[in-house]
Design a protein around this motif. Structure first.
Motif, PDB file in Angstrom:
ATOM      1  N   UNK A   1     -32.372   6.057 -36.588  1.00  0.00           N
ATOM      2  CA  UNK A   1     -32.021   5.696 -35.179  1.00  0.00           C
ATOM      3  C   UNK A   1     -32.640   6.408 -33.913  1.00  0.00           C
ATOM      4  N   UNK A   2     -33.468   7.089 -34.060  1.00  0.00           N
ATOM      5  CA  UNK A   2     -34.030   7.791 -32.975  1.00  0.00           C
ATOM      6  C   UNK A   2     -34.810   6.627 -32.245  1.00  0.00           C
TER       7      UNK A   2
ATOM      8  N   UNK B   1     -26.944   9.422 -28.386  1.00  0.00           N
ATOM      9  CA  UNK B   1     -27.839   9.980 -29.437  1.00  0.00           C
ATOM     10  C   UNK B   1     -27.645   9.759 -30.770  1.00  0.00           C
ATOM     11  N   UNK B   2     -28.649   9.669 -31.583  1.00  0.00           N
ATOM     12  CA  UNK B   2     -30.063   9.954 -31.210  1.00  0.00           C
ATOM     13  C   UNK B   2     -30.778   8.784 -30.699  1.00  0.00           C
ATOM     14  N   UNK B   3     -30.186   7.720 -30.128  1.00  0.00           N
ATOM     15  CA  UNK B   3     -30.942   6.718 -29.223  1.00  0.00           C
ATOM     16  C   UNK B   3     -31.265   7.311 -27.883  1.00  0.00           C
ATOM     17  N   UNK B   4     -32.343   6.889 -27.520  1.00  0.00           N
ATOM     18  CA  UNK B   4     -33.093   6.943 -26.330  1.00  0.00           C
ATOM     19  C   UNK B   4     -32.830   8.432 -25.704  1.00  0.00           C
ATOM     20  N   UNK B   5     -33.568   9.206 -26.507  1.00  0.00           N
ATOM     21  CA  UNK B   5     -33.780  10.707 -26.188  1.00  0.00           C
ATOM     22  C   UNK B   5     -34.949  10.698 -25.014  1.00  0.00           C
ATOM     23  N   UNK B   6     -34.833  11.231 -24.014  1.00  0.00           N
ATOM     24  CA  UNK B   6     -35.961  11.310 -22.995  1.00  0.00           C
ATOM     25  C   UNK B   6     -35.337  11.401 -21.591  1.00  0.00           C
ATOM     26  N   UNK B   7     -36.294  10.951 -20.832  1.00  0.00           N
ATOM     27  CA  UNK B   7     -35.851  11.065 -19.171  1.00  0.00           C
ATOM     28  C   UNK B   7     -35.356   9.948 -18.743  1.00  0.00           C
ATOM     29  N   UNK B   8     -35.242   8.681 -19.336  1.00  0.00           N
ATOM     30  CA  UNK B   8     -34.821   7.494 -18.562  1.00  0.00           C
ATOM     31  C   UNK B   8     -33.986   6.837 -19.766  1.00  0.00           C
ATOM     32  N   UNK B   9     -32.952   7.284 -20.383  1.00  0.00           N
ATOM     33  CA  UNK B   9     -32.324   6.602 -21.093  1.00  0.00           C
ATOM     34  C   UNK B   9     -31.676   5.299 -20.790  1.00  0.00           C
TER      35      UNK B   9
END
Length: 310
Positions: free
Chosen positions: A198-199, A112-120
């Motif tokens: 970097x989000x 984090x903060x890369x690939x926030x969500x259901x399918x990182x």
């Protein structure tokens, strides 16, 4: 600490095992999604986390929604110090977040903060990341936006599918989550706010996302197949029917095929892309079992110049 663990799929089981095996904490209950239809008979089956908890003699809570008053009342009765979470699968309301003394702490499979969500993991592979990892963070009401306690890193191997990578992260992350619980309990670990830069977002992969467009470069096609394996499964179209793509490999020295055009040898099946060809290794036709692409090609008798995706 007294812990209530929240999780649902198989990937959450290593973290549950790590906490059950901890000498410093006690898993007093587990929260998981309700039983769901599975198999050909579509019978209701308990989640992998529920099954593991029942084996260990741990109370299992299966609220239809985590804002159900009966569930919230039971959580208050239990009075957990902290609620570690791994792939639970439902949004937690503010009223639930406020119950444990140290809140809810999520193990998320990205840096984090890369690939926030259901399918990182799927998005990481599809984007061509060379390094990814797992993070533990304090859950707020925003999407994976809470302050981070700790991370572990993991190399993305050139042949990794999302299933391969997620399995490694599940075991590496289980140790991280246990260490995070230790640090919260003894006061040595403080969560650090995520940087504003970097989000990136990782929404659930749809069936359409898994459709391979052969006009993209070979490396992109390979990443889509690996990122969507095992689920939802990458696919193309052949003679009007869907063909699942299980394993492909780029072939940089084969540049003579236009996008989607097939070339079949004695033991090889190639398809053109927007750059160079990829070799089809394993495929699955509709209503059939997975098979080697060369066996599939012999069975359907591919003609010269036939195209995938038309």
């Amino acid at each position: 600490m007294r812990l209530v663990f929240a999780g649902t799929p198989e990937v959450a089981v290593p973290a549950l095992d790590a906490l059950i095996g901890s000498e410093r904490h006690e898993v007093v209950a587990v929260v998981t999604r309700p039983d769901a239809p599975a198999g050909r008979g579509r019978r209701l089956v308990a989640s992998p986390v529920a099954q593991r908890a029942e084996e260990a003699g741990i109370e299992v809570l299966k609220p239809a929604k985590p804002r159900d008053e009966e569930f919230l009342a039971r959580l208050r009765e239990i009075g957990p110090d902290c609620c570690p979470v791994v792939a639970y699968g439902a949004l937690l309301p503010r009223v639930a977040l406020d119950i444990p003394v140290h809140g809810w702490v999520n193990l998320h499979f990205s840096l984090l903060p890369a690939w926030r969500g259901a399918a990182p993991v799927q998005h990481s592979i599809m984007a061509g990341d060379e390094i990814t990892g797992a993070s533990t963070f304090f859950i707020e009401e925003g999407l994976d936006s809470g302050p981070v306690y700790g991370t572990v890193t993991e190399m993305v191997r050139p042949s990794d599918t999302s299933g391969d990578l997620l399995t490694r992260l599940a075991f590496a992350g289980s140790g991280l989550l246990a260490a995070t619980m230790d640090g919260i309990e003894d006061g040595t670990l403080k969560a650090v706010p995520q940087p504003a830069d970097g989000i990136t977002l990782a929404p659930k992969i749809t069936v359409e996302d898994a459709h391979v467009d052969w006009s993209v470069p070979a490396l992109r096609a390979d990443r889509i197949v690996r990122g969507c394996t095992p689920a939802p499964g990458a696919w193309t179209v052949f003679r009007g029917e869907r063909l699942k793509l299980i394993h492909v490999t780029p072939v940089p020295d084969r540049t003579d095929l236009a996008p989607g055009v097939l070339s079949v040898g004695k033991n090889n099946v190639y398809v053109g892309t927007g750059s160079y060809a990829v070799e089809l290794l394993w495929v699955q036709a509709q209503g059939k079992k997975p098979m080697r692409a060369a066996d599939w090609a012999r069975g359907v008798r591919i003609a010269d110049g036939e195209v995938l995706g038309a």
